[in-house]
Scaffold this active site. Structure first.
Site, short mmCIF file in Angstrom:
data_model
loop_
_atom_site.label_atom_id
_atom_site.label_comp_id
_atom_site.label_asym_id
_atom_site.label_seq_id
_atom_site.Cartn_x
_atom_site.Cartn_y
_atom_site.Cartn_z
N ASP A 98 38.05 94.49 61.63
CA ASP A 98 37.31 93.66 60.29
C ASP A 98 36.13 93.08 61.06
O ASP A 98 36.33 92.29 62.13
CB ASP A 98 38.15 92.76 59.59
CG ASP A 98 38.13 93.05 58.28
OD1 ASP A 98 37.27 93.38 57.65
OD2 ASP A 98 39.02 92.97 57.48
N ASP A 200 32.89 93.40 56.26
CA ASP A 200 33.12 92.45 55.13
C ASP A 200 31.79 92.40 54.52
O ASP A 200 30.87 91.93 55.03
CB ASP A 200 33.76 91.50 55.61
CG ASP A 200 34.47 90.25 54.42
OD1 ASP A 200 35.10 91.12 53.93
OD2 ASP A 200 33.84 89.43 54.38
N GLU A 261 32.01 97.15 53.19
CA GLU A 261 32.28 96.71 51.90
C GLU A 261 31.05 96.49 51.19
O GLU A 261 30.18 95.66 51.78
CB GLU A 261 33.21 95.56 52.10
CG GLU A 261 33.59 94.93 50.80
CD GLU A 261 34.46 93.58 51.06
OE1 GLU A 261 35.41 93.30 50.11
OE2 GLU A 261 33.92 92.80 51.86
N HIS A 337 44.02 94.32 50.69
CA HIS A 337 44.28 92.77 50.71
C HIS A 337 43.89 92.00 49.55
O HIS A 337 44.10 91.08 49.24
CB HIS A 337 44.02 92.28 52.07
CG HIS A 337 42.39 92.09 52.28
ND1 HIS A 337 41.69 93.43 52.16
CD2 HIS A 337 41.58 91.31 52.19
CE1 HIS A 337 40.51 92.87 52.66
NE2 HIS A 337 40.53 91.66 52.50
N ASP A 338 42.70 92.52 48.83
CA ASP A 338 42.12 91.68 47.83
C ASP A 338 42.34 92.27 46.43
O ASP A 338 41.88 91.84 45.39
CB ASP A 338 40.50 91.99 48.14
CG ASP A 338 40.12 90.95 49.11
OD1 ASP A 338 40.37 89.93 49.42
OD2 ASP A 338 38.77 91.35 49.44
#
Length: 563
Positions: A98, A200, A261, A337-338
């Protein structure tokens, strides 16, 4: 020119805090991940996307980084990382880290230096503005985690911008020194042998500034509600320039998998970012299909719940399948994860949990793109049962509940139901490995409780059951590796208006495969203009009935090879 390896790969996301704890402190760690690599190899995974393991105060689950080149002590050491990476590579598994470079932690040395004075060399690493005329914030923006997007720094008399937590100050990418720092830390990890990055909120790094350098107010949608500032800070005018520079300076020198993302991304931007010749990244995570069960334009954002309409899902997924075909590449996902657990969100986590988990997997893995499996998805793990807001560990959910109930007068039970449905903790409960205490995640006390259904839903039972969700995922992944039509075939939506069935074709040369998914618990009749077909995989026992007027069982899914 050979096709990039990541197009035929399947990725698995690990949220390290919740995956496997090796030392009994209640927090998942790197040696724990290493101990489970054979499990991933059995599943057929090619790439691990590892959520952040960097040094962090953990205000936002590690997405607030204080040192990009250090491992957080709770996860282990750099030696543990090196061992994990070596063991992955021995098994033919690549690692995607990440990369969070839209913001840092407020405890990062760059920011602590920036706070010392207005003329500190690091001041221009972040976005600072003088107070408004009344002494308040420079504009009316609200952060994604509630409250103002500006935090006042009294010693220097200015506000800094944070689109998330106040402990996550935004980096100022207009400063070439910032971009050079990002390139350097990327090289650090790539030189260690890492195989790529998930980036991200990368489309937020370019902001749209007015000519005088100001950032405009968010429009008022209706009294009491502003247009989300999120929409005002994505896809800025220099985004493509920054990404192309990153590609030129770093990515072109390594064989990488990259996924950006990209909240609020349009199809045009998707093509621009992922075009095989002119784009800078391999693929992106767009959120259009993740927003379909929220009321559009509502001030409560994702928490304003509405029932998903299958037609809307068909339209959204088909738009991206058709729009990127030959011009880009899709990331295929229903959870991370979100996001809440897909079997609870889009399926039936009760009677039809297993069938609906398999149906959703069929829908996703049959499409064109790189599939992503989030830890536990392959077991059909479900949302957690929240009794109260005290069960929330996630900053976003806690802040939303406080703001909604104390400032907006929303019934606490309504706010809690929104958290039960959409809260991020749903995905962050510990991985369920077996039926022992704490689901075998830890010998200590887990950092948050395990979902109480773990005695029935865990990997040990799934591995022993040939008809489990796990083995169905394993078969889907193997099917994709064996048949190029599932990687390269064109997508064509069928039965666009059918209220219960999602069906589509994949076609490559003379090969045609049909994917059929009954999205609900009814028994609709399948009516497609195809007769001769061989069923390749399905989530129910085969009946021997042909495609003509086939009655689908609740949440039934199957893939057929057309003859």
């Amino acid at each position: 020119m050979a096709q990039p390896w990541w197009k035929s790969s399947v990725a698995y996301q690990i949220y390290p805090r919740s995956f496997c704890d090796s030392n009994g402190d209640g927090v998942g760690d790197l040696p724990g991940i290493t101990s489970k690599l054979d499990y991933l190899r059995t599943l057929g995974i090619d790439v691990v996307w590892l959520s952040p393991i960097y040094q962090s105060p953990n205000d936002d689950g590690g997405y607030d980084i204080s040192d990009y080149r250090a491992i957080a002590p709770e996860y282990g050491s750099m030696a543990d990382f090196d061992q994990m990476l070596a063991q992955m590579h021995q098994r033919g598994i690549r690692l995607m880290m990440d990369l969070m470079v839209n913001h840092t932690s407020d405890e990062h040395p760059w920011f602590t230096e920036a706070c010392k004075s207005k003329d500190n060399p690091y001041r221009n690493y972040y976005i600072w503005r003088a107070p408004a005329a009344d002494g308040g914030p420079p504009n009316n923006w609200e952060a994604a985690f509630s409250g103002s997007a500006w935090e006042f720094h009294a010693p220097t008399g200015e506000y800094y911008l944070h689109m998330f937590s106040k402990k996550q100050p935004e980096l100022y990418w207009e400063n070439a020194l910032v971009r050079a720092e990002v390139h350097a830390l990327m090289r650090f990890w790539l030189d260690k042998g890492v195989d790529g990055f998930r980036m991200d909120v990368i489309n937020m790094v370019s902001k749209t500034y007015a000519a005088d350098g100001s950032l405009p107010n968010a429009p008022v949608v209706r009294p009491g509600f502003l247009q989300p500032a999120f929409t005002l800070v994505t896809n800025g005018p220099r985004l493509v320039e920054y990404l192309q520079e990153m590609r030129r300076e770093v990515l072109d020198h390594y064989d990488t998998i990259t996924v950006g993302e990209a909240p609020c991304a349009t199809l045009r931007q998707g093509v621009e970012i992922t075009h095989p010749e002119t784009g800078a990244l391999g693929m992106l995570f767009q959120f259009e299909h993740m927003d379909l069960d929220s009321v559009p334009g509502h001030g409560e954002g994702k928490w304003a719940l509405q029932k998903l309409q299958l037609g809307d899902l068909k339209t959204s997924l088909s738009r991206w399948q058709d729009g990127l075909a030959g011009r880009g590449w899709n990331s295929l996902y229903l959870s991370n994860h979100d996001q809440p657990r897909p079997v609870s969100r889009f399926g039936d986590d009760g009677v039809h949990r297993v069938a609906s988990a398999k149906m959703l997997a069929t829908l996703l893995h049959g499409m064109q793109g790189t599939p992503y499996v989030y830890q536990g998805e392959e077991l059909g793990m479900t949302n957690k049962p929240y009794a109260s807001v005290d069960d929330c560990y996630d900053l976003e959910s806690r802040n939303m509940f406080r703001t909604a109930t104390q400032e907006r007068g929303i019934d606490p039970e309504v706010a809690l139901q929104a958290i039960r449905t959409k809260g991020r903790d749903n995905a962050r409960t510990p991985m369920q490995w077996n039926a022992s205490a704490h689901a075998g995640f830890t010998t200590g006390t887990p950092w948050q409780p395990v979902n109480p259904n773990y005695p029935a839903v865990h990997s040990e039972a799934a591995l022993a059951d040939a008809d489990s969700v796990f083995h169905y995922y394993r078969a889907l992944i193997a099917l994709r590796k064996a048949h190029s039509v599932l990687v390269d075939g064109r997508y064509k939506l069928l039965l666009a208006e059918h209220p219960e069935i999602y069906a589509y074709l994949r076609a490559l040369g003379k090969k045609r495969w049909l994917v059929v998914c009954n999205f609900y618990g009814g028994t609709p009749v399948l009516d497609v203009p195809y007769r001769a077909a061989q069923r390749v995989i399905g989530n129910y026992p085969e009946t021997g009935v042909g495609l003509q007027n086939m009655v689908l069982r609740p949440y039934e899914a199957a893939i057929f090879r057309l003859e």
